[in-house]
Write an enzyme that holds these catalytic residues in place. Structure first.
Site, PDB file in Angstrom:
ATOM      1  N   GLU A 171       0.822  -1.212   0.000  1.00  0.00           N
ATOM      2  CA  GLU A 171       0.000   0.000   0.000  1.00  0.00           C
ATOM      3  C   GLU A 171       0.857   1.263   0.000  1.00  0.00           C
ATOM      4  O   GLU A 171       0.603   2.208  -0.751  1.00  0.00           O
ATOM      5  CB  GLU A 171      -0.923   0.050   1.226  1.00  0.00           C
ATOM      6  CG  GLU A 171      -1.883  -1.101   1.339  1.00  0.00           C
ATOM      7  CD  GLU A 171      -1.374  -2.210   2.251  1.00  0.00           C
ATOM      8  OE1 GLU A 171      -0.236  -2.707   2.037  1.00  0.00           O
ATOM      9  OE2 GLU A 171      -2.092  -2.586   3.185  1.00  0.00           O
TER      10      GLU A 171
ATOM     11  N   CYS B  95      -0.451   1.414   7.223  1.00  0.00           N
ATOM     12  CA  CYS B  95      -1.030   1.604   5.899  1.00  0.00           C
ATOM     13  C   CYS B  95      -2.375   2.318   5.965  1.00  0.00           C
ATOM     14  O   CYS B  95      -2.692   3.147   5.111  1.00  0.00           O
ATOM     15  CB  CYS B  95      -1.140   0.262   5.185  1.00  0.00           C
ATOM     16  SG  CYS B  95       0.493  -0.431   4.792  1.00  0.00           S
TER      17      CYS B  95
END
Length: 148
Positions: free
Chosen positions: A54, A85
């Site tokens: 991510e 994330c």
């Protein structure tokens, strides 16, 4: 393309990561129906604990768009994002988050700290769990089974 089609691209990134010996997690960032960034985990390859799929995809999407705000972008990731994330997704102002498998141990969206529900969260995306869940879960299960 459909949400499932974009998740299939994220699953391909997870497979590429696995081939490199990484935990098989993949991510794509989509803007206006077009993939503008994609990545798989690279924590071992890059010797960087922040090199989650991510984070890498968000960095690339910000570079491509020329902005740290990805307000018109959707993120597809094969595993429920961790706290780090989720924080990056919030700060980037990602519009929609689609994830595959839940992560009861390390997830921070619908598991654990539930980051986006926190009063200190500045932005929460629309959340769509369980997209491609069985394939994402199988990738991870088989990866860890092979290492035990």
């Amino acid at each position: 393309m459909t949400a499932r089609s974009f998740m299939d691209l994220a699953l391909k990134q997870a497979e590429i990561a696995e081939t490199a010996g990484e935990v098989p997690i993949g991510c794509v960032v989509v803007r206006g129906g077009t993939v503008i960034a994609q990545a798989g985990n690279r924590t071992l390859t890059d010797r960087d604990p922040t090199a989650h799929a991510e984070i890498l995809a968000i960095r690339e999407a910000a570079r491509v768009t020329g902005s740290e705000r990805l307000t018109d972008c959707d993120l597809y990731v094969t595993l429920e994002p961790c706290t780090m994330c989720a924080g990056a997704i919030s700060f980037a102002r990602i519009r929609r988050l689609y994830y595959g498998a839940a992560d009861p141990k390390g997830g921070a969206v619908d598991s654990g700290v539930r980051f986006f529900a926190s009063p200190t969260c500045h932005h929460a995306p629309e959340i769509y769990p369980s997209v491609g869940e069985s394939e994402a879960a199988a990738l991870l299960t088989n990866f860890f089974k092979a290492r035990r």
